[in-house]
Motif scaffolding. Sequence first.
Motif, mmCIF file in Angstrom:
data_model
loop_
_atom_site.group_PDB
_atom_site.id
_atom_site.type_symbol
_atom_site.label_atom_id
_atom_site.label_comp_id
_atom_site.label_asym_id
_atom_site.label_seq_id
_atom_site.Cartn_x
_atom_site.Cartn_y
_atom_site.Cartn_z
ATOM 1 N N THR A 92 32.356 39.239 38.291
ATOM 2 C CA THR A 92 32.492 38.663 36.911
ATOM 3 C C THR A 92 33.727 38.804 36.271
ATOM 4 O OG1 THR A 92 31.447 40.360 35.823
ATOM 5 C CG2 THR A 92 29.963 38.918 36.713
ATOM 6 N N PRO A 93 34.311 38.052 35.499
ATOM 7 C CA PRO A 93 35.562 38.070 34.580
ATOM 8 C C PRO A 93 35.215 39.354 33.742
ATOM 9 C CG PRO A 93 34.932 35.707 34.873
ATOM 10 C CD PRO A 93 33.783 36.485 35.252
ATOM 11 N N GLU A 94 34.231 39.827 33.296
ATOM 12 C CA GLU A 94 34.091 40.538 32.307
ATOM 13 C C GLU A 94 34.023 41.989 32.856
ATOM 14 O OE1 GLU A 94 32.214 36.949 30.857
ATOM 15 O OE2 GLU A 94 31.683 38.067 32.820
ATOM 16 N N VAL A 95 33.462 42.235 34.222
ATOM 17 C CA VAL A 95 33.757 43.607 34.825
ATOM 18 C C VAL A 95 34.834 43.847 35.200
ATOM 19 C CG1 VAL A 95 32.953 43.051 37.162
ATOM 20 C CG2 VAL A 95 32.435 45.325 36.019
ATOM 21 N N LEU A 96 35.683 42.736 35.642
ATOM 22 C CA LEU A 96 37.045 42.801 36.107
ATOM 23 C C LEU A 96 38.131 43.429 34.924
ATOM 24 C CD1 LEU A 96 39.483 42.691 38.115
ATOM 25 C CD2 LEU A 96 39.475 40.119 37.463
ATOM 26 N N ALA A 135 45.597 47.829 46.116
ATOM 27 C CA ALA A 135 45.874 47.055 45.046
ATOM 28 C C ALA A 135 44.826 46.302 44.600
ATOM 29 C CB ALA A 135 47.033 46.179 45.621
ATOM 30 N N LEU A 136 45.036 45.776 43.490
ATOM 31 C CA LEU A 136 43.860 44.855 42.936
ATOM 32 C C LEU A 136 44.418 43.349 43.062
ATOM 33 C CD1 LEU A 136 41.401 44.164 41.185
ATOM 34 C CD2 LEU A 136 42.732 44.546 39.295
ATOM 35 N N LEU A 137 43.722 42.745 43.694
ATOM 36 C CA LEU A 137 44.286 41.299 44.013
ATOM 37 C C LEU A 137 43.430 40.182 43.090
ATOM 38 C CD1 LEU A 137 44.072 41.194 47.699
ATOM 39 C CD2 LEU A 137 45.901 41.623 46.163
ATOM 40 N N ILE A 138 44.044 39.379 42.418
ATOM 41 C CA ILE A 138 43.456 38.175 41.582
ATOM 42 C C ILE A 138 43.980 37.105 42.573
ATOM 43 C CG2 ILE A 138 43.253 36.895 39.757
ATOM 44 C CD1 ILE A 138 43.412 39.462 37.992
ATOM 45 N N ALA A 166 34.531 37.079 48.777
ATOM 46 C CA ALA A 166 36.072 36.863 48.321
ATOM 47 C C ALA A 166 36.229 35.741 47.694
ATOM 48 C CB ALA A 166 37.136 37.336 49.385
ATOM 49 N N SER A 167 35.567 34.574 47.867
ATOM 50 C CA SER A 167 35.806 33.384 47.330
ATOM 51 C C SER A 167 35.192 33.158 46.021
ATOM 52 C CB SER A 167 35.339 32.291 48.187
ATOM 53 O OG SER A 167 34.090 32.016 48.214
ATOM 54 N N ARG A 168 34.068 33.960 45.841
ATOM 55 C CA ARG A 168 33.380 34.205 44.669
ATOM 56 C C ARG A 168 33.681 35.245 43.534
ATOM 57 N NH1 ARG A 168 27.037 33.170 46.488
ATOM 58 N NH2 ARG A 168 27.375 31.833 48.184
ATOM 59 N N ALA A 169 34.444 36.105 43.973
ATOM 60 C CA ALA A 169 34.743 37.201 43.200
ATOM 61 C C ALA A 169 35.810 36.849 42.310
ATOM 62 C CB ALA A 169 35.578 38.445 44.174
ATOM 63 N N SER A 170 36.092 37.369 41.039
ATOM 64 C CA SER A 170 37.068 37.202 39.934
ATOM 65 C C SER A 170 38.311 38.042 40.494
ATOM 66 C CB SER A 170 36.704 37.642 38.639
ATOM 67 O OG SER A 170 35.531 36.782 38.348
ATOM 68 N N VAL A 192 29.455 44.498 40.375
ATOM 69 C CA VAL A 192 30.656 44.913 41.455
ATOM 70 C C VAL A 192 29.813 45.449 42.909
ATOM 71 C CG1 VAL A 192 32.083 46.996 41.969
ATOM 72 C CG2 VAL A 192 31.761 46.228 39.606
ATOM 73 N N VAL A 193 30.520 44.786 43.922
ATOM 74 C CA VAL A 193 30.254 44.994 45.272
ATOM 75 C C VAL A 193 31.002 45.727 45.944
ATOM 76 C CG1 VAL A 193 29.542 43.877 47.441
ATOM 77 C CG2 VAL A 193 28.694 42.640 45.236
#
Length: 182
Positions: free
Chosen positions: A115-119, A80-83, A53-57, A156-157
């Motif tokens: 990655t920010p791109e896939v998000l 929900a999608l969390l940023i 989670a700490s590495r995810a965008s 994506v994981v």
Amino acid sequence: MPVMTRRAVLAAVPASVVACGEIAVLSQDEINASVAASRRLMFETVPWSRDLASRASGILIIPEVVEGGFVISAAYGEGALLIGDAPVDYMSMTSAAFGFQIGAQAFSHALFFMTPEVLREFRVTDGWELGVDAEFAVPDQGIGAGISSNTVGRPVVALIYGQRGLIAGASFEGTKYSRLIR
């Protein structure tokens, strides 16, 4: 090998829907509370998910997915999608499968966008489908499979945790994520 008739398939569809039970429509406050509790459960039961989670965008958390069926199964959940810690979008997950299966289960589901791109792609696409670029991790009896350089390198994981119930069999499955408008 047995041949499925149209009549058998049509009989299985209502059974799949009934097995999923009634699906409650949740408010944003209810989704937020459920997502927060599910996130705590994930961090407690799958310790390596905190590092992921700490590495995810961004992280999509679906606190409860209900799945059931006989031959044809269906699954549904809302989350929900969390940023960071903030919910930025509310999403539903719908899944259908066909194959030799029977049962019902509920589980929690999280998608880590690495990655920010896939998000960004996930957020702008109407009706995103989980594809081959995802890495799946299912903790076995409370023991996480761990993360590796292969897992973190994937865009994506997907993590499934908190399983309750039983569904057995092998099937072909498709999953679609859609934005909730409330």
